[in-house]
Scaffold this motif. Sequence first.
Motif, PDB file in Angstrom:
ATOM      1  N   ARG A 163       0.840  -1.206   0.000  1.00 46.76           N
ATOM      2  CA  ARG A 163       0.000   0.000   0.000  1.00 46.76           C
ATOM      3  C   ARG A 163       0.873   1.254   0.000  1.00 46.76           C
ATOM      4  O   ARG A 163       0.554   2.248  -0.659  1.00 46.76           O
ATOM      5  CB  ARG A 163      -0.936   0.003   1.210  1.00 46.76           C
ATOM      6  N   ALA A 164       1.982   1.210   0.754  1.00 46.05           N
ATOM      7  CA  ALA A 164       2.901   2.360   0.789  1.00 46.05           C
ATOM      8  C   ALA A 164       3.559   2.560  -0.574  1.00 46.05           C
ATOM      9  O   ALA A 164       3.620   3.678  -1.106  1.00 46.05           O
ATOM     10  CB  ALA A 164       3.957   2.155   1.872  1.00 46.05           C
TER      11      ALA A 164
ATOM     12  N   ILE B 148      16.127  -2.765   2.583  1.00 49.20           N
ATOM     13  CA  ILE B 148      15.560  -1.943   1.506  1.00 49.20           C
ATOM     14  C   ILE B 148      14.064  -1.734   1.731  1.00 49.20           C
ATOM     15  O   ILE B 148      13.530  -0.638   1.506  1.00 49.20           O
ATOM     16  CB  ILE B 148      15.831  -2.595   0.136  1.00 49.20           C
ATOM     17  N   TYR B 149      13.383  -2.772   2.199  1.00 47.24           N
ATOM     18  CA  TYR B 149      11.959  -2.625   2.522  1.00 47.24           C
ATOM     19  C   TYR B 149      11.756  -1.572   3.623  1.00 47.24           C
ATOM     20  O   TYR B 149      10.825  -0.761   3.560  1.00 47.24           O
ATOM     21  CB  TYR B 149      11.384  -3.962   2.993  1.00 47.24           C
ATOM     22  N   ILE B 150      12.623  -1.597   4.635  1.00 48.04           N
ATOM     23  CA  ILE B 150      12.521  -0.629   5.728  1.00 48.04           C
ATOM     24  C   ILE B 150      12.753   0.796   5.210  1.00 48.04           C
ATOM     25  O   ILE B 150      12.012   1.729   5.552  1.00 48.04           O
ATOM     26  CB  ILE B 150      13.529  -0.967   6.853  1.00 48.04           C
ATOM     27  N   LEU B 151      13.772   0.959   4.361  1.00 42.22           N
ATOM     28  CA  LEU B 151      14.043   2.277   3.790  1.00 42.22           C
ATOM     29  C   LEU B 151      12.865   2.760   2.944  1.00 42.22           C
ATOM     30  O   LEU B 151      12.550   3.958   2.917  1.00 42.22           O
ATOM     31  CB  LEU B 151      15.324   2.229   2.947  1.00 42.22           C
ATOM     32  N   THR B 152      12.197   1.837   2.270  1.00 38.99           N
ATOM     33  CA  THR B 152      11.025   2.192   1.464  1.00 38.99           C
ATOM     34  C   THR B 152       9.906   2.739   2.346  1.00 38.99           C
ATOM     35  O   THR B 152       9.244   3.738   2.002  1.00 38.99           O
ATOM     36  CB  THR B 152      10.509   0.961   0.683  1.00 38.99           C
ATOM     37  N   MET B 153       9.693   2.098   3.494  1.00 42.82           N
ATOM     38  CA  MET B 153       8.656   2.570   4.417  1.00 42.82           C
ATOM     39  C   MET B 153       9.020   3.931   4.997  1.00 42.82           C
ATOM     40  O   MET B 153       8.151   4.797   5.188  1.00 42.82           O
ATOM     41  CB  MET B 153       8.447   1.548   5.537  1.00 42.82           C
ATOM     42  N   LEU B 154      10.297   4.148   5.285  1.00 39.49           N
ATOM     43  CA  LEU B 154      10.743   5.452   5.782  1.00 39.49           C
ATOM     44  C   LEU B 154      10.551   6.526   4.713  1.00 39.49           C
ATOM     45  O   LEU B 154      10.164   7.658   5.017  1.00 39.49           O
ATOM     46  CB  LEU B 154      12.218   5.381   6.206  1.00 39.49           C
ATOM     47  N   ALA B 155      10.814   6.161   3.447  1.00 42.19           N
ATOM     48  CA  ALA B 155      10.605   7.098   2.338  1.00 42.19           C
ATOM     49  C   ALA B 155       9.130   7.471   2.232  1.00 42.19           C
ATOM     50  O   ALA B 155       8.782   8.630   1.958  1.00 42.19           O
ATOM     51  CB  ALA B 155      11.098   6.487   1.024  1.00 42.19           C
ATOM     52  N   HIS B 156       8.256   6.501   2.472  1.00 35.57           N
ATOM     53  CA  HIS B 156       6.821   6.776   2.419  1.00 35.57           C
ATOM     54  C   HIS B 156       6.412   7.776   3.495  1.00 35.57           C
ATOM     55  O   HIS B 156       5.582   8.668   3.253  1.00 35.57           O
ATOM     56  CB  HIS B 156       6.022   5.479   2.572  1.00 35.57           C
TER      57      HIS B 156
END
Length: 463
Positions: A71-72, A388-396
């Motif tokens: 979803r993010a 990378i998944y964690i960084l993606t959530m932080l970017a969101h």
Amino acid sequence: MSIQSSQKEKDSKSDNGMVRGLQNRHVQLIAIAGTIGTGLFLGAGRSLNLTGPSIILVYLLTGVFMYLMMRAIGEMLYMDPDQHTFINFISNYLGKGWGYFSGWSYWLSLIFLGMAEITAVSDFIQFWFPNWPAWQIQIIFLILLSSVNLIAVKVFGEVEFWFGMIKIITILALIATSIFMLVTHFETPVGHASLSNITTGFQLFPKGWVSFVMTFQMVFFAYQAIEFVGVTTSETANPRTVLPKAIKEIPIRIVVFYVGALLALMAIVPWQQLPENKSPFVMVFNMAGIKWAAAFINFVVLTAAASSLNSTLYSTGRHLYQLAKETPNNRVMKALHLDRLSRLGIPSRAIIFSAIIVAISALINVLPSVSDAFSLITASSSGVYIAIYILTMLAHLKYRKSKDFLPEGFVMPAYKILNPVTILFFLFVFVCLFLQKSTVIGAIGASIWILLFGIYSNWKHKN
């Protein structure tokens, strides 16, 4: 006026020059089958032996967080549907340093994933042709699947459509077999088919809480690369229509294909009796009287591995093309023209280069001493994937506070709570890597890579 009507979408090409050749049916089936890997067909026995029926809870819980991550990603891709990789959002909202780290880490992780897949393909082919050299099988398959990716994106979509259909039909056949056996009270060598095989003596931690926790990282990697569906939508004629539909249906797919398959297996055979090191699918179909079950399931897992490899070549090519576009001064990329598209709108040079790197696995598997090091690197790349998944959530989180935020877009619900909780879950899975001998060395390797390459990437782009 809605965003759909105010921003007319292009039918032929995206802003990055790639052709929008995928149809809605391609993306929808890729979305369905993309969550079904070889892990379900081959690894279900091991995970069921570790924790029994409570594995359903693990699949559901992990599925919830993977859906929230999608979803993010979906919200950001909806805002900018011309992006061919969600990694760009990390660059945009966390800085070029973390973007550089994520870009190269993600590409390398996909390359190692491709190497593991091509190795699996040769193993499955040798089931029928044991005398064929593994390296020759790997090279032939790479040439075939690279050709599929180089012809046209529509051809890639068509091949993936039928690869996915085989996996889906197999699971539906298992569920139908289970229902038939339940209705007829089918007698098996270990008892008879019954729902009581699932419920009798149920315990949340039948082999201890450590075994239960260990299954989270196994299940997590069964879902790995679920983000691929988001990448494909940019090559459809109407990405803002296709993307929300593909993501919203993820929970249904998880329930039907993962939970449905596991319940079907346990209803036919008590979970304590399921084989740990062999495919439980073979055992069940054998009980149903299908004598060629082993060959059939081998064909299915071969299809699943080939599908994953096909998708990996698709992703690595587009990802490397994006990296080349963002680093025009890189001499190697410039010399190889990795930032160019073919006349069909395909990053052909980037796909070919990625395929050549994946082909190194054919050499690696011939050299035992190198093969051991390769196993370590592959295991490490799995841990990097979580980072990378964690960084993606932080970017969101940063995106939601930026001027780019599109309030009328495909918005992630309750993001202030659900986003941080998803990050905590990914951290929990990373910690789980340290609980098994088979993953602890890879977890240490991943930690070292994240620390050292993360520091280097941010130092390189500190100005």
